[in-house]
Design an enzyme around this catalytic site. Structure first.
Site, PDB file in Angstrom:
ATOM      1  N   LYS A   1       0.836  -1.206   0.000  1.00 41.27           N
ATOM      2  CA  LYS A   1       0.000   0.000   0.000  1.00 41.27           C
ATOM      3  C   LYS A   1       0.876   1.262   0.000  1.00 41.27           C
ATOM      4  CE  LYS A   1      -3.913  -2.128   2.393  1.00 41.27           C
ATOM      5  NZ  LYS A   1      -4.928  -1.888   3.448  1.00 41.27           N
TER       6      LYS A   1
ATOM      7  N   TYR B   1     -12.335  -2.291  -3.643  1.00 38.14           N
ATOM      8  CA  TYR B   1     -12.843  -2.359  -2.270  1.00 38.14           C
ATOM      9  C   TYR B   1     -14.373  -2.329  -2.226  1.00 38.14           C
ATOM     10  CZ  TYR B   1      -8.220  -1.895  -0.062  1.00 38.14           C
ATOM     11  OH  TYR B   1      -6.935  -2.110   0.399  1.00 38.14           O
TER      12      TYR B   1
ATOM     13  N   ASN C   1      -1.757  -0.203   7.040  1.00 41.15           N
ATOM     14  CA  ASN C   1      -1.328  -1.545   7.463  1.00 41.15           C
ATOM     15  C   ASN C   1      -0.450  -2.222   6.405  1.00 41.15           C
ATOM     16  OD1 ASN C   1      -3.349  -2.127   5.651  1.00 41.15           O
ATOM     17  ND2 ASN C   1      -4.473  -3.520   6.993  1.00 41.15           N
TER      18      ASN C   1
ATOM     19  N   HIS D   1      -1.952  -5.362   1.310  1.00 43.26           N
ATOM     20  CA  HIS D   1      -3.259  -6.002   1.090  1.00 43.26           C
ATOM     21  C   HIS D   1      -3.018  -7.354   0.436  1.00 43.26           C
ATOM     22  CE1 HIS D   1      -7.367  -6.690  -0.311  1.00 43.26           C
ATOM     23  NE2 HIS D   1      -6.801  -7.132  -1.417  1.00 43.26           N
TER      24      HIS D   1
ATOM     25  N   GLU E   1      -9.373  -9.980  -8.081  1.00 47.72           N
ATOM     26  CA  GLU E   1      -8.403  -8.893  -7.900  1.00 47.72           C
ATOM     27  C   GLU E   1      -7.266  -8.975  -8.924  1.00 47.72           C
ATOM     28  OE1 GLU E   1      -7.510  -9.151  -3.688  1.00 47.72           O
ATOM     29  OE2 GLU E   1      -9.509  -8.421  -3.159  1.00 47.72           O
TER      30      GLU E   1
HETATM   31  P1  CMP Z   1      -7.245  -4.524   3.467  1.00 43.66           P
HETATM   32  O1  CMP Z   1      -6.766  -5.916   3.655  1.00 43.66           O
HETATM   33  O2  CMP Z   1      -6.628  -3.728   2.382  1.00 43.66           O
HETATM   34  O3  CMP Z   1      -8.830  -4.558   3.231  1.00 43.66           O
HETATM   35  C1  CMP Z   1      -9.679  -3.483   3.590  1.00 43.66           C
HETATM   36  C2  CMP Z   1      -8.958  -2.432   4.365  1.00 43.66           C
HETATM   37  O4  CMP Z   1      -9.775  -1.518   5.063  1.00 43.66           O
HETATM   38  C3  CMP Z   1      -8.122  -3.089   5.442  1.00 43.66           C
HETATM   39  O5  CMP Z   1      -7.024  -3.740   4.851  1.00 43.66           O
HETATM   40  C4  CMP Z   1      -7.796  -1.895   6.344  1.00 43.66           C
HETATM   41  O6  CMP Z   1      -6.579  -1.251   5.965  1.00 43.66           O
HETATM   42  C5  CMP Z   1      -8.948  -0.916   6.059  1.00 43.66           C
HETATM   43  N1  CMP Z   1      -9.744  -0.606   7.240  1.00 43.66           N
HETATM   44  C6  CMP Z   1      -9.898   0.615   7.764  1.00 43.66           C
HETATM   45  N2  CMP Z   1     -10.706   0.575   8.826  1.00 43.66           N
HETATM   46  C7  CMP Z   1     -11.098  -0.710   8.988  1.00 43.66           C
HETATM   47  C8  CMP Z   1     -11.930  -1.387   9.922  1.00 43.66           C
HETATM   48  N3  CMP Z   1     -12.554  -0.741  10.926  1.00 43.66           N
HETATM   49  N4  CMP Z   1     -12.093  -2.721   9.767  1.00 43.66           N
HETATM   50  C9  CMP Z   1     -11.469  -3.394   8.744  1.00 43.66           C
HETATM   51  N5  CMP Z   1     -10.674  -2.782   7.826  1.00 43.66           N
HETATM   52  C10 CMP Z   1     -10.475  -1.462   7.954  1.00 43.66           C
END
Ligand code: CMP
Length: 143
Positions: free
Chosen positions: A9, A49, A112, A115, A126
């Site tokens: 990311k 998303y 984080n 992904h 994806e």
């Molecule tokens: P990712 O695996 O990219 O998939 C969805 C993303 O939403 C997740 O990682 C997080 O970075 C982001 N995100 C932000 N807030 C939340 C939340 N409350 N719960 C889950 N995902 C979240």
């Protein structure tokens, strides 16, 4: 052979973690079969998303993922979808075990670092969203 979609990311790219992350999957024994540094458009972010469209964090999520370049990858190998998820660690870095990518480098649930597809159907979807068929290579491991 099973394939998955993984993406460093914008925070991971900014923090120069591409090499570290690629290295972890290479050392594990998975094969990189496609990769590109790219800027995600708002349209692609909303499509990628889409399952989170109704969640309160959807706007923040799409604006963060479009805020700078990402490094999109396709990896191949035995059980790569589930194993890559284990290597990434829990979605929220505060819950991610040390030794996982998010446990070692993640800061917040938004930033984080990485992904990864969570199941075979999402991996296929994806990969198709981010890569043309001719952008993926096929090769047999010789060693
Ligand atoms: P990712 O695996 O990219 O998939 C969805 C993303 O939403 C997740 O990682 C997080 O970075 C982001 N995100 C932000 N807030 C939340 C939340 N409350 N719960 C889950 N995902 C979240």
């Amino acid at each position: 052979m099973e394939k998955t979609f993984l993406m460093v990311k914008p925070d991971g790219v900014q923090r120069q973690l591409i090499g570290e992350i690629v290295s972890r999957f290479e050392r594990k024994g998975f094969q990189l079969v496609g990769a590109k540094l790219m800027q995600i458009t708002p349209e692609l972010a909303e499509e990628h998303y889409g399952e989170h469209k109704e969640r309160p964090f959807f706007g923040a999520l799409t604006s963060f993922i479009t805020s700078g370049p990402v490094f999109a990858m396709v990896w191949q190998g035995e059980n790569v979808i589930a194993t890559a998820r284990q290597m990434m660690g829990a979605t929220n870095p505060k819950d991610a075990a040390p030794g996982t990518i998010r446990g070692d480098f993640g800061l917040t649930i938004d930033k984080n670092v990485i992904h990864g597809s969570d199941a075979p159907a999402s991996a296929e979807r994806e990969i198709g969203l981010f890569f043309q068929e001719n952008e993926l290579v096929e090769y047999t491991r010789q060693i």
